[in-house]
Design an enzyme around this catalytic site. Sequence first.
Site, PDB file in Angstrom:
ATOM      1  N   SER A 200       0.500  -0.769   0.038  1.00  0.00           N
ATOM      2  CA  SER A 200       0.207   0.202  -0.437  1.00  0.00           C
ATOM      3  C   SER A 200       1.339   0.976   0.570  1.00  0.00           C
ATOM      4  CB  SER A 200      -0.899  -0.550   0.985  1.00  0.00           C
ATOM      5  OG  SER A 200      -1.842  -0.740   0.800  1.00  0.00           O
ATOM      6  N   ARG A 201       1.519   0.896  -0.338  1.00  0.00           N
ATOM      7  CA  ARG A 201       3.271   2.150  -0.207  1.00  0.00           C
ATOM      8  C   ARG A 201       3.341   2.894   0.864  1.00  0.00           C
ATOM      9  NH1 ARG A 201       1.811   4.992  -6.758  1.00  0.00           N
ATOM     10  NH2 ARG A 201       1.055   2.956  -7.497  1.00  0.00           N
ATOM     11  N   LEU A 202       3.380   1.760   2.016  1.00  0.00           N
ATOM     12  CA  LEU A 202       3.715   2.751   3.606  1.00  0.00           C
ATOM     13  C   LEU A 202       4.742   2.085   3.466  1.00  0.00           C
ATOM     14  CD1 LEU A 202      -0.143   2.043   5.110  1.00  0.00           C
ATOM     15  CD2 LEU A 202       1.350   3.721   4.281  1.00  0.00           C
TER      16      LEU A 202
END
Length: 225
Positions: A200-202
């Site tokens: 989730s691009r975290l």
Amino acid sequence: MTGGSEDAAGAEFAALDRHRDYRGGALLEADVAGDPLVQFERWWREAETAGELEAAAMTLATVGADGAPAARIVYLRGVDARGFAFFTNGESRKGRELAAEPRAALCFFWPRRHRQVRVEGRVAPQSPAESDAYFAARPRGSRLGAWASPQSAPLRDRAELEARLAEVEARFPDAVPRPPHWGGYRLLPHVVEFWQGRESRLHDRLRYERTAAASPGWRIVRLAP
């Protein structure tokens, strides 16, 4: 905007955003070395083991006299407590820019491991002995090319470069000495950032910052992705 135009724009952006979710594991403070150069070597070895095509390739960014940045891919030729080593023609654009402004940035990207490393610091020339030793270990063709190519200078055409090479081959039929304008550099970092792709691009980002204490060391700061 009509509905049809909105649908077309949405499809266009969707085509551009073909990003896969990264699932490369975590990057936690408890798991990293206290020295970023040690941590870098660990990741570099893991990138090579993972089969990264060009694990030693790095983007080198320099700054011109007008303040404009320039970036290109070069090869890392070693890393130790003295910093990150690379070699180039000192009369090239990057060589001239480093002579005028000896600060630079590096960036490594290893997609198989979903990892990136960014480095910032000061650059200094390596000793003539170090440059001689590395140059002597290069293939003969590369040594001849270092003489033949006036790197970053305009050429009339390909034939001019080939003519220069033929001249150099005749000039050095046996041993090829190191050109006086060619040599090594080391970037001694004051900042090294490790980036680990997450879902989730975290992503995980750990930034090492050199301290200004009496006994210089490093502090680690976690950055938001």
